[in-house]
Motif scaffolding. Structure first.
Motif, PDB file in Angstrom:
ATOM      1  N   GLU A  31       0.820  -1.205   0.000  1.00 42.59           N
ATOM      2  CA  GLU A  31       0.000   0.000   0.000  1.00 42.59           C
ATOM      3  C   GLU A  31       0.861   1.263   0.000  1.00 42.59           C
ATOM      4  O   GLU A  31       0.564   2.238  -0.695  1.00 42.59           O
ATOM      5  N   ALA A  32       1.969   1.225   0.738  1.00 40.56           N
ATOM      6  CA  ALA A  32       2.868   2.385   0.782  1.00 40.56           C
ATOM      7  C   ALA A  32       3.517   2.639  -0.574  1.00 40.56           C
ATOM      8  O   ALA A  32       3.813   3.782  -0.917  1.00 40.56           O
ATOM      9  N   ASN A  33       3.710   1.571  -1.358  1.00 42.04           N
ATOM     10  CA  ASN A  33       4.374   1.693  -2.653  1.00 42.04           C
ATOM     11  C   ASN A  33       3.427   1.919  -3.820  1.00 42.04           C
ATOM     12  O   ASN A  33       3.887   2.121  -4.946  1.00 42.04           O
ATOM     13  N   LEU A  34       2.123   1.888  -3.574  1.00 39.27           N
ATOM     14  CA  LEU A  34       1.173   2.120  -4.660  1.00 39.27           C
ATOM     15  C   LEU A  34       1.287   3.555  -5.147  1.00 39.27           C
ATOM     16  O   LEU A  34       1.441   4.485  -4.359  1.00 39.27           O
ATOM     17  N   HIS A  35       1.222   3.721  -6.439  1.00 42.15           N
ATOM     18  CA  HIS A  35       1.326   5.066  -7.002  1.00 42.15           C
ATOM     19  C   HIS A  35      -0.018   5.773  -7.029  1.00 42.15           C
ATOM     20  O   HIS A  35      -0.081   6.970  -7.258  1.00 42.15           O
ATOM     21  N   SER A  36      -1.089   5.017  -6.824  1.00 38.47           N
ATOM     22  CA  SER A  36      -2.408   5.652  -6.741  1.00 38.47           C
ATOM     23  C   SER A  36      -3.350   4.763  -5.956  1.00 38.47           C
ATOM     24  O   SER A  36      -3.330   3.550  -6.090  1.00 38.47           O
ATOM     25  N   GLY A  37      -4.145   5.386  -5.111  1.00 34.95           N
ATOM     26  CA  GLY A  37      -5.209   4.691  -4.410  1.00 34.95           C
ATOM     27  C   GLY A  37      -4.754   3.804  -3.266  1.00 34.95           C
ATOM     28  O   GLY A  37      -3.614   3.838  -2.822  1.00 34.95           O
ATOM     29  N   SER A  38      -5.710   2.995  -2.818  1.00 37.02           N
ATOM     30  CA  SER A  38      -5.521   2.106  -1.680  1.00 37.02           C
ATOM     31  C   SER A  38      -5.518   0.658  -2.156  1.00 37.02           C
ATOM     32  O   SER A  38      -5.629   0.372  -3.345  1.00 37.02           O
ATOM     33  N   LEU A  39      -5.428  -0.265  -1.204  1.00 35.52           N
ATOM     34  CA  LEU A  39      -5.515  -1.680  -1.555  1.00 35.52           C
ATOM     35  C   LEU A  39      -6.872  -2.015  -2.183  1.00 35.52           C
ATOM     36  O   LEU A  39      -6.946  -2.825  -3.100  1.00 35.52           O
ATOM     37  N   ILE A  40      -7.916  -1.376  -1.699  1.00 36.23           N
ATOM     38  CA  ILE A  40      -9.249  -1.599  -2.268  1.00 36.23           C
ATOM     39  C   ILE A  40      -9.273  -1.160  -3.727  1.00 36.23           C
ATOM     40  O   ILE A  40      -9.815  -1.856  -4.591  1.00 36.23           O
ATOM     41  N   ASP A  41      -8.639  -0.032  -4.023  1.00 36.83           N
ATOM     42  CA  ASP A  41      -8.541   0.430  -5.411  1.00 36.83           C
ATOM     43  C   ASP A  41      -7.749  -0.556  -6.253  1.00 36.83           C
ATOM     44  O   ASP A  41      -8.091  -0.822  -7.406  1.00 36.83           O
ATOM     45  N   LEU A  42      -6.679  -1.114  -5.678  1.00 35.40           N
ATOM     46  CA  LEU A  42      -5.857  -2.081  -6.387  1.00 35.40           C
ATOM     47  C   LEU A  42      -6.667  -3.330  -6.716  1.00 35.40           C
ATOM     48  O   LEU A  42      -6.650  -3.822  -7.847  1.00 35.40           O
ATOM     49  N   VAL A  43      -7.396  -3.842  -5.738  1.00 29.17           N
ATOM     50  CA  VAL A  43      -8.236  -5.016  -5.964  1.00 29.17           C
ATOM     51  C   VAL A  43      -9.280  -4.714  -7.044  1.00 29.17           C
ATOM     52  O   VAL A  43      -9.511  -5.535  -7.942  1.00 29.17           O
ATOM     53  N   ALA A  44      -9.874  -3.544  -6.986  1.00 25.73           N
ATOM     54  CA  ALA A  44     -10.871  -3.157  -7.996  1.00 25.73           C
ATOM     55  C   ALA A  44     -10.242  -3.105  -9.390  1.00 25.73           C
ATOM     56  O   ALA A  44     -10.885  -3.513 -10.375  1.00 25.73           O
ATOM     57  N   ARG A  45      -9.006  -2.630  -9.484  1.00 25.04           N
ATOM     58  CA  ARG A  45      -8.331  -2.598 -10.789  1.00 25.04           C
ATOM     59  C   ARG A  45      -8.140  -4.013 -11.320  1.00 25.04           C
ATOM     60  O   ARG A  45      -8.349  -4.270 -12.504  1.00 25.04           O
ATOM     61  N   PHE A  46      -7.759  -4.941 -10.452  1.00 20.20           N
ATOM     62  CA  PHE A  46      -7.594  -6.324 -10.892  1.00 20.20           C
ATOM     63  C   PHE A  46      -8.933  -6.931 -11.285  1.00 20.20           C
ATOM     64  O   PHE A  46      -9.037  -7.608 -12.305  1.00 20.20           O
ATOM     65  N   GLU A  47      -9.964  -6.689 -10.483  1.00 18.37           N
ATOM     66  CA  GLU A  47     -11.291  -7.232 -10.796  1.00 18.37           C
ATOM     67  C   GLU A  47     -11.828  -6.684 -12.109  1.00 18.37           C
ATOM     68  O   GLU A  47     -12.500  -7.391 -12.853  1.00 18.37           O
ATOM     69  N   GLY A  49      -9.938  -5.589 -14.627  1.00 21.35           N
ATOM     70  CA  GLY A  49      -8.994  -5.746 -15.723  1.00 21.35           C
ATOM     71  C   GLY A  49      -8.274  -4.460 -16.085  1.00 21.35           C
ATOM     72  O   GLY A  49      -7.758  -4.330 -17.192  1.00 21.35           O
ATOM     73  N   ALA A  50      -8.231  -3.507 -15.160  1.00 18.76           N
ATOM     74  CA  ALA A  50      -7.606  -2.211 -15.436  1.00 18.76           C
ATOM     75  C   ALA A  50      -6.283  -2.045 -14.682  1.00 18.76           C
ATOM     76  O   ALA A  50      -5.841  -0.933 -14.435  1.00 18.76           O
ATOM     77  N   PHE A  51      -5.636  -3.152 -14.338  1.00 12.76           N
ATOM     78  CA  PHE A  51      -4.373  -3.100 -13.608  1.00 12.76           C
ATOM     79  C   PHE A  51      -3.228  -2.810 -14.577  1.00 12.76           C
ATOM     80  O   PHE A  51      -3.350  -3.003 -15.780  1.00 12.76           O
ATOM     81  N   SER A  52      -2.117  -2.333 -14.019  1.00  9.40           N
ATOM     82  CA  SER A  52      -0.933  -2.043 -14.825  1.00  9.40           C
ATOM     83  C   SER A  52       0.140  -3.100 -14.559  1.00  9.40           C
ATOM     84  O   SER A  52       0.049  -3.868 -13.586  1.00  9.40           O
ATOM     85  N   SER A  53       1.163  -3.110 -15.391  1.00 11.94           N
ATOM     86  CA  SER A  53       2.287  -4.017 -15.154  1.00 11.94           C
ATOM     87  C   SER A  53       2.982  -3.640 -13.840  1.00 11.94           C
ATOM     88  O   SER A  53       3.475  -4.509 -13.124  1.00 11.94           O
ATOM     89  N   ARG A  54       2.975  -2.360 -13.504  1.00 10.72           N
ATOM     90  CA  ARG A  54       3.532  -1.903 -12.222  1.00 10.72           C
ATOM     91  C   ARG A  54       2.747  -2.519 -11.059  1.00 10.72           C
ATOM     92  O   ARG A  54       3.336  -2.932 -10.059  1.00 10.72           O
ATOM     93  N   ASP A  55       1.411  -2.589 -11.189  1.00 10.28           N
ATOM     94  CA  ASP A  55       0.587  -3.232 -10.162  1.00 10.28           C
ATOM     95  C   ASP A  55       0.977  -4.700 -10.008  1.00 10.28           C
ATOM     96  O   ASP A  55       1.112  -5.204  -8.892  1.00 10.28           O
ATOM     97  N   VAL A  56       1.144  -5.391 -11.129  1.00  4.62           N
ATOM     98  CA  VAL A  56       1.476  -6.824 -11.110  1.00  4.62           C
ATOM     99  C   VAL A  56       2.800  -7.042 -10.385  1.00  4.62           C
ATOM    100  O   VAL A  56       2.886  -7.872  -9.473  1.00  4.62           O
ATOM    101  N   ILE A  57       3.826  -6.309 -10.782  1.00  2.00           N
ATOM    102  CA  ILE A  57       5.141  -6.463 -10.141  1.00  2.00           C
ATOM    103  C   ILE A  57       5.068  -6.111  -8.660  1.00  2.00           C
ATOM    104  O   ILE A  57       5.639  -6.812  -7.814  1.00  2.00           O
ATOM    105  N   ALA A  92      -0.415 -12.531  -9.478  1.00  2.00           N
ATOM    106  CA  ALA A  92      -0.725 -11.370  -8.633  1.00  2.00           C
ATOM    107  C   ALA A  92      -2.184 -11.414  -8.176  1.00  2.00           C
ATOM    108  O   ALA A  92      -2.472 -11.171  -6.999  1.00  2.00           O
ATOM    109  N   ALA A  93      -3.082 -11.734  -9.093  1.00  4.22           N
ATOM    110  CA  ALA A  93      -4.504 -11.813  -8.736  1.00  4.22           C
ATOM    111  C   ALA A  93      -4.747 -12.921  -7.714  1.00  4.22           C
ATOM    112  O   ALA A  93      -5.531 -12.750  -6.773  1.00  4.22           O
ATOM    113  N   THR A  94      -4.051 -14.040  -7.871  1.00  2.93           N
ATOM    114  CA  THR A  94      -4.191 -15.151  -6.925  1.00  2.93           C
ATOM    115  C   THR A  94      -3.678 -14.745  -5.542  1.00  2.93           C
ATOM    116  O   THR A  94      -4.292 -15.079  -4.526  1.00  2.93           O
TER     117      THR A  94
END
Length: 104
Positions: A31-47, A49-57, A92-94
Motif C-alpha cells: 500500500e505504501a508503494n502504490l502510485h495511486s489509491g488504496s488496496l481496495i482500489d488495487l483489488v478493484a483494478r484487478f477485478e 482488468g484495469a491493472f498495470s504491469s507496475r501493479d502486477v510487479i 498477482a490476482a491469486t
C-alpha cells in the motif's frame, strides 16, 4: 506448492520455487508503494482488468517478501514467468484473492 489455507502461492523464479504470501506487513508495504489509491482500489483494478504491469510487479514483490524473499522489484525485470505477462498477472490476482478470502 503453496498452502492456500495460509494464503501461500508458489512462484517460480529461475530454477527456484518461492512461497509467496501477502502478510499484513507485506500488504502495508504494498500500500505504501502504490502510485495511486488504496488496496481496495488495487483489488478493484484487478477485478475490472484495469491493472498495470507496475501493479502486477508490486503485488508479486510484496508476496515474495511476505514469504521471506529479500530481493527488489528490479530483480524481477528480466524474469520469465510461466504464461508470460498474463501468467504473472494471474499470480498477482491469486495472491490478492488468497489474502482476502478463505479457500473452499
Amino acid at each position: 506448492m503453496g498452502n492456500p489455507f495460509a494464503g501461500e502461492v508458489a512462484i517460480t523464479i529461475g530454477d527456484a520455487v518461492h512461497e509467496a504470501k501477502l502478510t499484513l506487513g507485506a500488504l502495508a508495504e504494498l500500500e505504501a508503494n502504490l502510485h495511486s489509491g488504496s488496496l481496495i482500489d488495487l483489488v478493484a483494478r484487478f477485478e475490472g482488468g484495469a491493472f498495470s504491469s507496475r501493479d502486477v510487479i508490486a503485488v508479486i514483490v510484496a508476496g515474495l517478501r511476505g514469504g521471506g524473499w529479500r530481493g527488489q522489484a528490479g530483480d524481477l525485470l528480466a524474469v520469465e514467468f510461466a504464461g508470460g505477462p498474463l501468467g504473472a498477472a494471474k499470480l498477482a490476482a491469486t495472491l490478492l484473492a488468497s489474502a482476502f478470502t478463505v479457500p473452499q
